[in-house]
Design an enzyme around this catalytic site. Structure first.
Site, PDB file in Angstrom:
ATOM      1  N   ASN A 114       0.841  -1.186   0.000  1.00 61.33           N
ATOM      2  CA  ASN A 114       0.000   0.000   0.000  1.00 61.33           C
ATOM      3  C   ASN A 114       0.879   1.240   0.000  1.00 61.33           C
ATOM      4  O   ASN A 114       2.099   1.154   0.222  1.00 61.33           O
ATOM      5  CB  ASN A 114      -0.915   0.005   1.236  1.00 61.33           C
ATOM      6  CG  ASN A 114      -2.229   0.733   0.980  1.00 61.33           C
ATOM      7  OD1 ASN A 114      -2.327   1.568   0.087  1.00 61.33           O
ATOM      8  ND2 ASN A 114      -3.242   0.407   1.775  1.00 61.33           N
ATOM      9  N   HIS A 115       0.296   2.397  -0.258  1.00 60.17           N
ATOM     10  CA  HIS A 115       0.994   3.676  -0.143  1.00 60.17           C
ATOM     11  C   HIS A 115       0.784   4.241   1.263  1.00 60.17           C
ATOM     12  O   HIS A 115      -0.302   4.101   1.840  1.00 60.17           O
ATOM     13  CB  HIS A 115       0.444   4.695  -1.148  1.00 60.17           C
ATOM     14  CG  HIS A 115       0.976   4.515  -2.533  1.00 60.17           C
ATOM     15  ND1 HIS A 115       2.207   4.959  -2.923  1.00 60.17           N
ATOM     16  CD2 HIS A 115       0.422   3.947  -3.627  1.00 60.17           C
ATOM     17  CE1 HIS A 115       2.393   4.677  -4.198  1.00 60.17           C
ATOM     18  NE2 HIS A 115       1.324   4.059  -4.658  1.00 60.17           N
ATOM     19  N   SER A 116       1.785   4.925   1.772  1.00 61.68           N
ATOM     20  CA  SER A 116       1.563   5.781   2.942  1.00 61.68           C
ATOM     21  C   SER A 116       0.730   6.976   2.506  1.00 61.68           C
ATOM     22  O   SER A 116       0.727   7.342   1.330  1.00 61.68           O
ATOM     23  CB  SER A 116       2.902   6.250   3.515  1.00 61.68           C
ATOM     24  OG  SER A 116       3.672   5.136   3.924  1.00 61.68           O
ATOM     25  N   LEU A 128       6.229   2.913   0.236  1.00 62.82           N
ATOM     26  CA  LEU A 128       5.247   1.840   0.262  1.00 62.82           C
ATOM     27  C   LEU A 128       5.299   1.119   1.604  1.00 62.82           C
ATOM     28  O   LEU A 128       6.342   1.058   2.253  1.00 62.82           O
ATOM     29  CB  LEU A 128       5.514   0.848  -0.871  1.00 62.82           C
ATOM     30  CG  LEU A 128       5.403   1.392  -2.296  1.00 62.82           C
ATOM     31  CD1 LEU A 128       5.740   0.283  -3.287  1.00 62.82           C
ATOM     32  CD2 LEU A 128       4.018   1.942  -2.573  1.00 62.82           C
TER      33      LEU A 128
END
Length: 559
Positions: A114-116, A128
């Site tokens: 996921n992205h921060s 990530l």
């Protein structure tokens, strides 16, 4: 490698080790060695990884008898157990671990990262994160599912087509929707039909999932009961009937829908060879079994079963990764003037259904010819649409003015006409609100839609135009949904264990009131359309891909 075989294996990799040539096996072994050398992959016996897939992992371990199909995208730290299948166009990325017997439908995304999202920085500049995804044994993940980072899917679970899974899924659970929610336990018996007139969405989703589960469990049996080993083997619409071309095609449609494979009585190549050799090279049409017309002009477009075979055989071949060997010459040689003349001479007022069926088959033949780049295909198709768009009634949305005496033929003919033209080529239907009014007026007729009076043609010929219309309008949508709820509730009761569904619900219709391949294939599609009008089709875990596919087969180019 035979190009056609290679294409089949890339999209249906489970057929590889049973039928690949020695040269094809050697090419696959060489592909494995390249992945081992480049990525340190661990690849089990009889695994197949399509060269068309983008397999670029940090680490990869794939067990025995597991497959990765064409255009899958595999990156990160990936572990697949034995007997796993990643179907075409699926994405598996990040830290993902799967057990044994996991099935992943086409166009699914399993994203173990996921992205921060710190508000002080743009997302693209942030690092990530990865909690990882864990999937147990014996899990079925339908097409177009999204599984997000941090999720654990318990063993024996089913993720219905289109589900967006953001939370853990317990063992044996069936989940669906966006965000996914639990429908029921997979071990529960088939849920009986409810007496509630308008069930809640949860109850309806559970009933749909139970129906589809029962249908899948019976699929092999109902295909087997219609197979006869006489004369080299053939499919019949029902036991005791004569084999027909359509029965073979319906068997392929049912197997694709419920099993994700070809009917088990023949291999994929055998199904393909049998259907392709039926085509008459002179006309491009497919006559019925036993016909003695090959090589001459006695078979005629617009007459007899050969006209519907343009649809049924063409789409059956499409489902198994093939197509007609020859163009449909019977319509390919018609220039735009000939098309307009033919449309002018159809018996629209007296035979609205037959006229619509002619247009359906003509449009479908044009679609197959476009795939073979026939020079007349585009201009004649434009002439067809031009004629239709200038002749449709702005008062009714149909091509014949409906009355109490002819409304059934008009609506049924409308379905056939638009299926092969507007729906098949992604062209919006005209006068959509007036069309909805016309169809709903017909749908209220108790002669055809009261309990026990329905047949597959009549219900399909209402639900498909309504479904098509609601891609462009909300006019009277709730009226349509109320009708769909009633019809769906009754249709779900008609499955006969091990045999499928009858074409007609009316006992007095004789052979039409016993389960057949035709009835089963049609009602499976009808149930999907009814459920989709209600926003619940994801619970079925299947989506029509052949004659009754909801998406356009080909979208015509725009400027």
């Amino acid at each position: 490698m035979n190009p056609q075989h290679g294409l089949n294996y890339d999209y249906s990799p489970w057929t590889f080790w049973s039928s690949a040539s020695e040269a094809e096996r050697q090419a696959q072994d060489a592909h494995h060695k390249r992945l081992v050398k480049r990525a340190g992959a661990k690849i089990g016996e009889r695994a197949f990884l399509s060269p068309l897939a983008n397999v670029d992992p940090d680490t990869l371990s794939i067990g025995a008898d597991s497959f990765i199909a064409a255009y899958a995208y595999i990156t990160g730290a990936i572990t697949l157990g034995d007997d796993c299948t990643v179907n075409a166009f699926s994405v598996v990325r990040g830290n993902v671990t799967m057990g044994d017997g996991v099935r992943i439908g086409a166009h699914t995304s399993i994203l173990g990262f996921n992205h921060s999202m710190d508000a002080s920085e743009p997302v693209f500049k942030q690092p990530l994160t990865s909690k990882g995804i864990t999937i147990g044994d014996d899990v079925w993940i339908g097409s177009n599912v999204v599984v997000l980072d941090g999720v654990t899917v318990g063993s024996h679970a089913v993720l219905a087509a289109g589900a967006v899974v953001t939370k853990d899924v317990p063992e044996w659970s069936i989940v669906g929707g966006n965000p996914a929610r639990r429908i029921r336990d997979r071990r529960e018996a088939t849920i009986p039909a409810t007496a509630v007139e308008a069930p809640s969405d949860d109850a309806l989703m559970a009933e749909l999932a139970a129906f589809a589960n029962a249908a899948r469990a019976d699929a092999s049996a109902l295909l087997g009961r219609s197979w006869t080993s006489e004369a080299g083997g053939a499919y019949r619409d029902q036991p005791g009937a004569e084999p027909t071309v359509r029965a073979h095609c319906d068997a392929i449609e049912i197997a694709d829908l419920l099993l994700g494979s070809v009917p088990p009585q023949l291999s994929r190549d055998e199904h393909m060879a049998r259907l392709r050799k039926l085509q008459d090279p002179v006309t491009g049409l497919v006559p019925e079994f036993g016909s003695d017309v090959y090589g001459d002009s006695t078979i005629t477009f617009g007459a007899g079963p050969a006209t519907y075979h343009v649809l049924s055989v063409g789409y059956a071949l499409d489902l198994i990764g093939s197509r007609f060997e020859h163009p449909i010459h019977a319509i390919a040689d018609m220039d735009p003037a000939a098309v307009r003349s033919s449309l002018d001479t159809l018996p629209w007022r007296n035979e609205a259904w037959g006229s619509g069926a002619w247009v359906d088959a003509w449009g479908t033949a044009a679609y197959w010819n476009l795939a073979q780049s026939h020079p007349n295909a585009t201009g004649s198709l434009e002439a067809l649409f031009g004629w239709l768009l200038t002749r449709v009634s702005s008062a009714s949305g149909t091509w014949v003015t409906p009355t109490d005496d002819n409304r059934l033929e008009v609506v049924n003919g409308y379905y056939r006409l638009t299926r092969g033209t507007f729906a098949q080529f992604g062209v919006p239907i005209p006068h959509v609100e007036r069309l909805v009014d016309t169809v709903l007026e017909h749908a209220a007729d108790p002669r055809y839609f009261s309990p026990g009076r329905q047949n597959a043609c009549n219900v399909l010929d209402v639900v498909h135009p309504l479904w098509l219309a609601f891609q462009h309008t909300t006019h009277r949508r709730e009226d349509a949904r109320n009708w769909a709820r009633t019809q769906l509730s009754q249709a779900l009761e008609r499955w006969v264990p091990g045999e499928g569904m009858a074409f007609s619900a009316e006992p007095s219709t004789g052979d039409r009131n016993v389960p057949t391949l035709q009835g089963t294939e049609m009602w499976l599609a009808i149930i999907w359309y009814l459920a989709d009008l209600l926003g619940c089709a994801a619970a079925l875990g299947y989506r029509p891909r052949g004659v009754h596919r909801p998406e356009p087969a080909l979208s015509l180019p725009t400027l």
